[in-house]
Design an enzyme around this catalytic site. Structure first.
Site, short mmCIF file in Angstrom:
data_model
loop_
_atom_site.label_atom_id
_atom_site.label_comp_id
_atom_site.label_asym_id
_atom_site.label_seq_id
_atom_site.Cartn_x
_atom_site.Cartn_y
_atom_site.Cartn_z
N GLU A 1 11.78 11.37 74.97
CA GLU A 1 12.85 11.62 74.03
C GLU A 1 14.43 12.34 74.48
O GLU A 1 14.93 12.84 73.57
CB GLU A 1 12.30 11.75 72.34
CG GLU A 1 11.77 10.13 71.45
CD GLU A 1 12.47 9.86 71.81
OE1 GLU A 1 13.54 9.63 72.19
OE2 GLU A 1 11.47 8.66 71.03
N HIS B 1 10.45 16.79 67.11
CA HIS B 1 9.66 15.36 66.91
C HIS B 1 9.33 15.13 65.94
O HIS B 1 7.78 15.50 67.17
CB HIS B 1 10.98 13.85 67.41
CG HIS B 1 10.73 12.73 67.22
ND1 HIS B 1 11.15 11.74 66.07
CD2 HIS B 1 9.87 11.97 68.34
CE1 HIS B 1 10.58 11.01 66.23
NE2 HIS B 1 9.82 10.49 67.85
N HIS C 1 5.88 12.84 63.52
CA HIS C 1 5.68 10.85 63.19
C HIS C 1 5.10 11.51 61.91
O HIS C 1 3.21 10.96 61.60
CB HIS C 1 4.86 9.95 63.53
CG HIS C 1 5.01 10.05 65.35
ND1 HIS C 1 4.55 9.06 66.60
CD2 HIS C 1 6.71 9.70 65.98
CE1 HIS C 1 5.53 8.95 67.07
NE2 HIS C 1 6.60 9.74 67.24
N GLU D 1 11.86 23.20 45.41
CA GLU D 1 13.17 23.82 46.44
C GLU D 1 13.17 22.49 47.74
O GLU D 1 13.96 23.69 48.01
CB GLU D 1 11.60 24.93 46.94
CG GLU D 1 11.31 25.76 45.97
CD GLU D 1 11.07 26.99 46.57
OE1 GLU D 1 10.82 27.31 47.60
OE2 GLU D 1 10.84 28.29 45.67
N HIS E 1 9.62 5.24 62.51
CA HIS E 1 9.18 6.51 63.73
C HIS E 1 8.81 7.67 63.24
O HIS E 1 7.60 7.90 63.39
CB HIS E 1 10.51 5.29 64.71
CG HIS E 1 10.22 5.94 66.01
ND1 HIS E 1 10.13 5.79 66.92
CD2 HIS E 1 9.22 7.30 65.93
CE1 HIS E 1 10.39 6.47 68.23
NE2 HIS E 1 9.36 7.49 67.33
O1 2HA Z 1 5.69 8.95 72.73
O2 2HA Z 1 6.93 10.15 69.84
O3 2HA Z 1 9.70 9.05 70.13
C1 2HA Z 1 6.12 10.36 72.55
C2 2HA Z 1 7.20 9.73 71.17
C3 2HA Z 1 8.82 8.94 71.04
ZN ZN Z 2 8.16 9.32 68.23
#
Ligand code: 2HA
Ligand code: ZN
Length: 301
Positions: free
Chosen positions: A141, A165, A167, A195, A236
């Site tokens: 990414e 990032h 998940h 909050e 995602h």
């Molecule tokens: O594997 O999270 O979006 C890495 C990620 C791809």
């Molecule tokens: Zn991801």
């Protein structure tokens, strides 16, 4: 004479690199890298990084680059074009997690799982100058991180340094059952927990489902990051940005916790939001007033 001077110059540069490497603080022990490693471990412990899921990048200060330079590879990797470009990140250096490498393992072996990349003068390519041992590459990414850095650096007058990032389960659950609309999802999150509006007063952007890892999702996300410091990727995960590791991790944590409370409240109420107590819009306005917040007024009724 010139030849002697430049030979002397080279010798001095070489010596200072050797001295730095002998007496300097190893990259793994630099304070920014300790913060980077801790965030990876904390995210793993939260359950947000199954397998190789999630990624992190940090834009280094000039002083941090100089402190790490003695440890850089004598021969960096070749330049790799990203398919995206940013003028305000020409020549920048980023610490980045590795593609296919696991957040869970970062703490055990930072130089294998994390790298430092330099951006070229054109602002469109990277090369590895430290870490990502044994043929590693920056996160898949990286184009999204890079474009988001560019937009957030501009939006925050240079304060933003981190893109993260992950998940997180409950954010992903919300994108399965709610309209993929920033206003609807932000309102649910703001009203889940008092909050929230203080932590993300502009709200959270939402990107419809897209193929991950490429220039298209990078552009779509960075368009939203002009307004928001966080953006959900449907089915995602979540992207967040911030000036330091505590604030950035805290933003991810707060959004996920609000999503969890919203999901659990719906579940214990048999999936219905009838008879549910909530924070009214005037309550949100009152928080904004008392905390002196600039909020996204378009998200209030
Ligand atoms: O594997 O999270 O979006 C890495 C990620 C791809
Ligand atoms: Zn991801």
């Amino acid at each position: 004479m010139d030849v002697i001077n430049s030979a002397q110059d080279m010798l001095e540069k070489g010596m200072s690199a050797v001295k730095g490497a002998v007496s300097g603080v190893a990259v793994e022990n630099q304070p920014f890298m300790k913060g980077f490693i801790r965030l990876c471990s904390d995210g793993w412990l939260q359950g947000w990084h199954e397998r190789n899921g999630g990624n992190l990048t940090y834009r280094m200060t000039e002083a941090e680059v100089e402190a790490c330079r003695p440890f850089f590879y004598d021969t960096p990797s070749s330049w790799v074009n990203m398919g995206v470009q940013a003028d305000n990140l020409r020549g920048a250096y980023f610490a980045t997690t590795g593609s296919g490498r696991y957040m869970r393992n970062v703490q055990l072996d930072p130089a294998y799982n994390v790298g430092i990349v330099q951006i070229n003068d054109a602002g469109d390519s990277w090369r590895i100058v430290w870490g990502l041992r044994d043929g590693g590459k920056p996160t898949s990414e990286f184009p999204s991180h890079f474009m988001n850095h560019s937009v957030r650096v501009a939006a925050t007058d240079g304060a933003c340094r981190i893109i993260y990032h992950a998940h997180p389960d409950n954010v992903i659950v919300l994108t399965k059952v709610m309209p993929l609309d920033a206003r609807t999802i932000t309102r649910a999150l703001w009203k889940a927990m008092t909050e929230c509006i203080v932590v993300f007063p502009m709200g959270v952007g939402v990107v419809e489902w897209m193929v991950p890892g490429g220039a298209d999702i990078a552009r779509a996300t960075s368009e939203l990051m002009k307004t928001y410091d966080a953006a959900i990727w449907a089915q995602h995960g979540l992207f967040v940005s911030g000036p330091d590791f505590d604030t950035t991790f805290g933003l991810m944590h707060t959004i996920e916790k609000a999503a969890k409370i919203h999901c659990q409240a719906l579940m214990v109420n048999n999936g219905s939001d009838e008879f549910m107590n909530t924070i009214e819009d005037d309550g949100l306005r009152a928080i904004a007033h008392d905390f002196n917040l600039t909020i996204n007024e378009a998200f209030l009724d």
